[in-house]
Design an enzyme around this catalytic site. Structure first.
Site, PDB file in Angstrom:
ATOM      1  N   GLU A   1       0.706  -1.046  -0.158  1.00 27.28           N
ATOM      2  CA  GLU A   1       0.205   0.487   0.259  1.00 27.28           C
ATOM      3  C   GLU A   1       0.708   1.383   0.477  1.00 27.28           C
ATOM      4  O   GLU A   1       1.851   1.454   0.689  1.00 27.28           O
ATOM      5  CB  GLU A   1      -0.897  -0.560   1.012  1.00 27.28           C
ATOM      6  CG  GLU A   1      -1.851   0.977   1.187  1.00 27.28           C
ATOM      7  CD  GLU A   1      -3.054   1.210   1.950  1.00 27.28           C
ATOM      8  OE1 GLU A   1      -2.809   0.554   3.550  1.00 27.28           O
ATOM      9  OE2 GLU A   1      -3.894   1.792   2.063  1.00 27.28           O
TER      10      GLU A   1
ATOM     11  N   GLY B   1       2.751   2.537  10.933  1.00 29.87           N
ATOM     12  CA  GLY B   1       3.156   1.690  12.345  1.00 29.87           C
ATOM     13  C   GLY B   1       2.333  -0.144  11.997  1.00 29.87           C
ATOM     14  O   GLY B   1       3.204  -0.796  12.244  1.00 29.87           O
ATOM     15  N   ALA B   2       1.689  -0.370  11.020  1.00 31.17           N
ATOM     16  CA  ALA B   2       1.021  -1.264  10.432  1.00 31.17           C
ATOM     17  C   ALA B   2       0.279  -2.036   9.664  1.00 31.17           C
ATOM     18  O   ALA B   2      -0.500  -0.574   8.673  1.00 31.17           O
ATOM     19  CB  ALA B   2       0.358  -2.553  11.753  1.00 31.17           C
TER      20      ALA B   2
ATOM     21  N   GLU C   1      -2.563  -4.227   7.245  1.00 29.25           N
ATOM     22  CA  GLU C   1      -3.660  -4.992   7.157  1.00 29.25           C
ATOM     23  C   GLU C   1      -3.479  -6.160   5.610  1.00 29.25           C
ATOM     24  O   GLU C   1      -4.609  -6.550   5.358  1.00 29.25           O
ATOM     25  CB  GLU C   1      -4.735  -4.212   6.825  1.00 29.25           C
ATOM     26  CG  GLU C   1      -5.164  -3.741   5.932  1.00 29.25           C
ATOM     27  CD  GLU C   1      -4.915  -2.369   4.963  1.00 29.25           C
ATOM     28  OE1 GLU C   1      -3.775  -1.476   6.916  1.00 29.25           O
ATOM     29  OE2 GLU C   1      -5.448  -1.403   5.351  1.00 29.25           O
ATOM     30  N   ASN C   2      -2.557  -6.400   5.060  1.00 30.91           N
ATOM     31  CA  ASN C   2      -2.763  -7.495   4.376  1.00 30.91           C
ATOM     32  C   ASN C   2      -3.244  -8.803   4.303  1.00 30.91           C
ATOM     33  O   ASN C   2      -3.412  -9.032   5.488  1.00 30.91           O
ATOM     34  CB  ASN C   2      -0.592  -7.582   3.919  1.00 30.91           C
ATOM     35  CG  ASN C   2      -0.163  -7.037   3.639  1.00 30.91           C
ATOM     36  OD1 ASN C   2      -0.218  -5.523   3.035  1.00 30.91           O
ATOM     37  ND2 ASN C   2       0.625  -7.027   4.757  1.00 30.91           N
TER      38      ASN C   2
ATOM     39  N   HIS D   1      -7.504  -2.953  15.134  1.00 33.13           N
ATOM     40  CA  HIS D   1      -7.331  -2.068  14.059  1.00 33.13           C
ATOM     41  C   HIS D   1      -7.170  -2.652  12.439  1.00 33.13           C
ATOM     42  O   HIS D   1      -7.594  -2.442  11.766  1.00 33.13           O
ATOM     43  CB  HIS D   1      -6.269  -0.703  13.720  1.00 33.13           C
ATOM     44  CG  HIS D   1      -6.399   0.094  12.316  1.00 33.13           C
ATOM     45  ND1 HIS D   1      -7.300   1.944  12.420  1.00 33.13           N
ATOM     46  CD2 HIS D   1      -5.813   0.491  10.930  1.00 33.13           C
ATOM     47  CE1 HIS D   1      -6.922   2.053  11.214  1.00 33.13           C
ATOM     48  NE2 HIS D   1      -5.956   1.022  10.511  1.00 33.13           N
ATOM     49  N   GLU D   2      -5.769  -3.650  12.583  1.00 38.76           N
ATOM     50  CA  GLU D   2      -5.711  -4.044  11.240  1.00 38.76           C
ATOM     51  C   GLU D   2      -6.716  -4.839  11.514  1.00 38.76           C
ATOM     52  O   GLU D   2      -6.773  -5.941  10.105  1.00 38.76           O
ATOM     53  CB  GLU D   2      -4.023  -4.037  11.598  1.00 38.76           C
ATOM     54  CG  GLU D   2      -3.218  -3.517  11.761  1.00 38.76           C
ATOM     55  CD  GLU D   2      -2.878  -2.417  10.886  1.00 38.76           C
ATOM     56  OE1 GLU D   2      -3.550  -1.898   9.810  1.00 38.76           O
ATOM     57  OE2 GLU D   2      -2.675  -0.839  11.390  1.00 38.76           O
TER      58      GLU D   2
ATOM     59  N   HIS E   1      -9.688  -3.999   9.108  1.00 41.99           N
ATOM     60  CA  HIS E   1      -9.556  -3.742   8.069  1.00 41.99           C
ATOM     61  C   HIS E   1      -9.493  -5.396   7.934  1.00 41.99           C
ATOM     62  O   HIS E   1     -10.329  -4.898   5.958  1.00 41.99           O
ATOM     63  CB  HIS E   1      -7.954  -3.501   7.796  1.00 41.99           C
ATOM     64  CG  HIS E   1      -8.005  -2.579   7.641  1.00 41.99           C
ATOM     65  ND1 HIS E   1      -8.494  -0.841   7.187  1.00 41.99           N
ATOM     66  CD2 HIS E   1      -6.954  -1.690   8.232  1.00 41.99           C
ATOM     67  CE1 HIS E   1      -7.924   0.036   7.555  1.00 41.99           C
ATOM     68  NE2 HIS E   1      -6.612   0.047   7.768  1.00 41.99           N
TER      69      HIS E   1
ATOM     70  N   GLU F   1     -10.297   3.633   6.462  1.00 39.31           N
ATOM     71  CA  GLU F   1      -8.861   4.113   7.146  1.00 39.31           C
ATOM     72  C   GLU F   1     -10.467   5.119   7.927  1.00 39.31           C
ATOM     73  O   GLU F   1     -10.636   4.549   9.277  1.00 39.31           O
ATOM     74  CB  GLU F   1      -7.674   5.110   7.020  1.00 39.31           C
ATOM     75  CG  GLU F   1      -7.314   4.607   6.233  1.00 39.31           C
ATOM     76  CD  GLU F   1      -6.730   3.260   6.904  1.00 39.31           C
ATOM     77  OE1 GLU F   1      -6.523   2.852   8.200  1.00 39.31           O
ATOM     78  OE2 GLU F   1      -5.953   2.420   5.939  1.00 39.31           O
TER      79      GLU F   1
END
Ligand code: ZN
Length: 850
Positions: free
Chosen positions: A122, A254-255, A257-258, A290-291, A294, A313
């Site tokens: 991303e 931060g991270a 979400e794949n 959060h991830e 997603h 987001e």
């Protein structure tokens, strides 16, 4: 090579893709400087497209060979990709390319971090892996084969085969390329399992570097809590057999979400009592959630194009905030979020980088992963929920998931779902997505014959490219208090739709005190003439915890402004009011700690600008120091009592209760250290058995000017732990005397443990300076020059992190002519760099052209 004239991309130019992808097969032959990527992709012409041109994105790829339906073809290599003549029917495209993960310092595409292969795609990083239509509205099923001798080889979806030197993965859920991920390394697994509410067993893993395996348990618990919460609150179940998380040391954000393979900055997943603070634990729990969230809001329903970024987001930030509120304390979370919103999003909205939650143009999409898209985007969801009510909100969400599962959707799709399920016209609400800038909400009050009238006026200052703004719909939560402090009208949501609008409350027996914008019901700046007596009254009596805190903050801010502008003494009314809060053992300690906190230097600078003054960063700093000293003296008798009372004696837990107690005790310690020359802090430092206590003590010692020994000891104790050493870098700079913060930061950039290649370390050092206004804005410009020097050095290696840190300069127009000239010179020096990245070029020119 970067193109000479960076091109602007417009939302209004959106065209559907010319070709759709039916399936993708990728084979990776991993080698540090010569990884081969073989792709076999089935394309079919999109019946809805108006063009048959075939273009694939590609960047920094060495093309080895290409075939269509098995026959070699020679495509045209063009800027940013390739074009090729293709059949007017379904066909199979094959390509082999070579890439060099070991020399990829941009941390985008396939790169290496400490010997481990990992990816970040991303927003537009997949094009650095192979030629592909790298846009989120092209969704496909991916099958991946990884060839390598490394023991752990991961990709998205479910594992299908593995053996000596290879592993194969298949992801049954069609996805855009930005959700692709691959990991290869010598990693240790922290495994667990989860049974979904329909009885499906899911394998959970957190993969980390050897040595970090003791820091996975908390993240795993957070993941399981997130999975249960999304089932219970949104009815969303996980949809693969396996969910993997991998910790990576070198990561720009931060991270990520794949699908089925979330990749985390190690700072956002690794946690232990000894090395992480309570705040770290809370943040890690939120990011894991959060991830994970997603998976539905982002992956199952993705974005049609990058202008719709807030679709995933804003909603996902809103969901993770709900989760944290449920796991911990709702009011505390709300106050923390509003502090952050004002510090980052209001700051952005008031400066040259202001943009709508849904921007309508960009040069580099990586520059739009902003507080406005994320945090203001989440505020819009919250307002929508307030306006339609909880039940209607969840009903609309069910329809959204039902209708758009598998889609690449838009903000229009999102709003239509709400319009259809609630029957409400959201035309005016949509302005929140389209208009930049923070609305100012002025309020006037009158009282006559038992009727109290509130008259609101809204206006939004001009922002780049948007001079005129139309009135927005603003949910204003209001409650009324009687003179004796009782609530006479409980929280009521007023729906403001006009530029100026009055609301009446009838049948009152006395003139009430209004509590306006309870829970911070809209992201606006409330402009209300208020007396200190009224603020103190609300701080003492408001039933809404957010506004209770807000009243204390307003009181502090008003006093500080007088200190800064007129050299006034600290406001006695504030000191008394805050002392009362501190003493009130019926209040949540976490709330009391927040109430002891003062507005930041940056907050005060903006307040002064709003009142028509030019802020002096050093004067702001000194006023804050003076006030803290006055608080320490004024509360001298109570602080040690509070400090002792809120020591946690049970074994360390990072839960809301214990962290609340520690935050209050440590807020007290920070003040005590100003008057006891660091004695209590030294004792705490020497006995601390967790990082929250140790770091708070170190900070207090630094504040007391007694930190030298502890700084050295801390380094010796933690030099093998990179995440702890990041804290060590940052704290020394943020607590340095502003007169030499730039020198402290400069010296730390020469420390053997400093490396600009690691974004965490770079941010801990130069970011800490940029976030210390008095030090950064030192009158001789040393702070500006140091930051610019390093941004210039980092840009060729890592454009994304460089560009993000340029926002340190976004407030430059607030300051005096001399400072503005010094900053302009540094911005011009950056812009004059040859081969400046598109990312940094866009950011610096937007700031410079303010
Ligand atoms: Zn996100």
């Amino acid at each position: 090579m970067k193109d000479a004239a960076p091109q602007k991309i417009y939302l209004s130019d959106y065209q559907v893709p010319n070709y759709l992808v039916e399936d993708v097969h990728l084979t990776f032959r991993l080698a540090p400087e010569s990884t081969r990527v073989l792709s076999r992709i089935t394309f079919r012409p999109n019946p809805e497209a108006s063009s048959k041109d075939f273009f694939l994105h590609g960047e920094d790829l060495k093309l080895i060979s290409t075939k269509i339906d098995g026959a070699a073809v020679t495509p045209d290599l063009v800027v940013g990709g390739l074009a090729c003549a293709v059949p007017d029917a379904t066909f199979v495209w094959e390509a082999e390319v070579e890439i060099s993960p070991a020399t990829n310092t941009a941390l985008e595409g396939l790169y290496m971090s400490n010997g481990m292969y990992c990816t970040q795609c991303e927003a537009e990083g997949f094009r650095k892996i192979t030629y592909y239509p790298d846009r989120p509205d092209v969704m496909s099923v991916f099958t991946v084969r990884i060839e390598s001798d490394l023991p752990v080889l991961l990709s998205n979806g479910n594992p299908v085969a593995s053996g000596e030197g290879f592993a194969e993965w298949h992801d049954p859920w069609p996805k855009p390329a930005y959700l692709f991920a691959l990991v290869g390394g010598e990693l240790i697994n922290h495994p667990d399992t989860f049974t979904t509410k329909s009885g499906k067993e899911v394998e959970l893993n957190i993969y980390v570097r050897p040595g970090d395996e003791g820091k996975c348990a908390f993240g795993m618990e957070a993941l399981k809590k997130s999975m249960i919460w999304d089932e219970e609150v949104y009815g969303r179940e996980y949809d693969l057999d396996i969910f993997n998380i991998v910790a990576v040391d070198d990561f720009n954000m931060g991270a990520m979400e794949n699908k089925g393979l979330n990749i985390f900055n190690s700072s956002c997943v690794l946690a232990s009592a000894e090395t992480s603070t309570d705040m770290n634990f809370e943040r890690i729990e939120a990011i894991i959630a959060h991830e994970y969230f997603h998976n539905w809001t982002g992956n199952r329903i993705t974005c049609r194009d990058w202008f719709q970024l807030c679709l995933k987001e804003g909603l996902t930030v809103y969901r993770d905030a709900q989760f944290t509120a449920d796991m911990r304390s709702e009011p505390v979370k709300r106050i923390e979020d509003v502090i952050a919103l004002r510090a980052r999003q209001f700051r952005e909205d008031n400066g040259p980088l202001a943009h709508p939650v849904r921007p309508d143009s960009f040069v580099e999409i990586n520059n739009f992963y902003t507080a406005t898209v994320y945090e203001k985007g989440a505020e819009l969801i919250g307002m929508l929920k307030t306006l339609v009510g909880d039940a209607a909100y969840y009903k609309a969400l069910d329809l959204y998931f039902d209708r758009h599962d598998g889609d690449a959707a838009t903000i229009e799709d999102w709003l239509t779902v709400f319009e259809e399920s609630t029957g409400r016209d959201l035309t005016q609400f949509k302005r929140w997505y389209e208009q930049a800038g923070t609305p100012r909400l002025a309020v006037e009050e009158s009282y006559e014959d038992g009727t109290f009238t509130l008259t609101f006026s809204q206006s939004t200052p001009p922002t780049p490219g948007q001079d005129q703004k139309d009135p927005r719909v603003i949910p204003i939560a209001v409650g009324l208090l009687n003179p004796n402090g009782d609530e006479v009208v409980p929280t009521t949501v007023l729906e403001m739709t006009e530029a100026t609008q009055s609301f009446r409350f009838e049948g009152l027996t006395a003139r009430p005190t209004p509590s306006i914008l309870r829970g911070f019901s809209a992201p606006v700046i409330l402009e209300r003439a208020s007396s200190n007596a009224e603020r103190a009254f609300l701080l003492a009596h408001d039933t809404d915890p957010f506004n209770k805190w807000e009243a204390g903050r307003a009181l502090a801010r008003a006093g500080l402004v007088k200190m800064i502008l007129n050299g006034a003494a600290p406001d006695g009314a504030y000191l008394d009011a805050v002392l009362q809060v501190l003493r009130d053992d019926s209040l949540d300690p976490a709330f009391r700690a927040l109430a002891l906190g003062l507005p930041s230097q940056d907050d005060l600078a903006q307040t002064l600008v709003d009142q028509g003054h030019t802020p002096d960063p050093q004067a702001i700093y000194e006023a804050l120091e003076t006030l803290k000293m006055a608080m320490a003296t004024h509360m001298q008798d109570v602080l040690p009592r509070i400090y002792a009372q809120y020591q946690v004696t049970e074994p360390y837990q990072p839960d809301a209760e214990q962290s609340g107690a520690r935050s209050l005790a440590n807020a007290a310690l920070s003040l005590i250290s100003r008057v006891d020359s660091g004695t209590a802090a030294q004792a705490q430092y020497d006995s601390a058995d967790n990082m929250t206590q140790q770091l708070a003590a170190l900070a207090a010692l630094l504040t007391a000017g007694k930190g030298e020994q502890a700084v050295a000891a801390f380094y010796e104790q933690w030099k093998e732990d990179r995440l702890v050493i990041d804290k060590w870098f940052g704290l020394q700079i943020s607590l340095a005397d502003p007169a030499n913060a730039a020198e402290v930061a400069a010296a730390l950039t020469q420390h053997p443990d400093f490396t600009m290649k690691n974004p965490n370390r770079f941010r801990a050092t130069l970011g800490a300076l940029a976030m210390s206004p008095a030090g950064f804005h030192r009158a001789d410009g040393a702070g500006y020059k140091l930051l610019a020097d390093w941004l210039i050095q980092l840009d060729p290696l890592n454009p994304q992190t460089t560009a993000r840190m340029c926002s340190a300069f976004e407030t430059w127009k607030r300051y005096d002519c001399d400072r503005q000239a010094l900053i302009a010179a540094q911005l011009d020096r950056i812009l004059a760099q040859e081969a400046l990245s598109r990312d940094t070029q866009e950011m610096v020119s937007r700031i410079r052209n303010a």
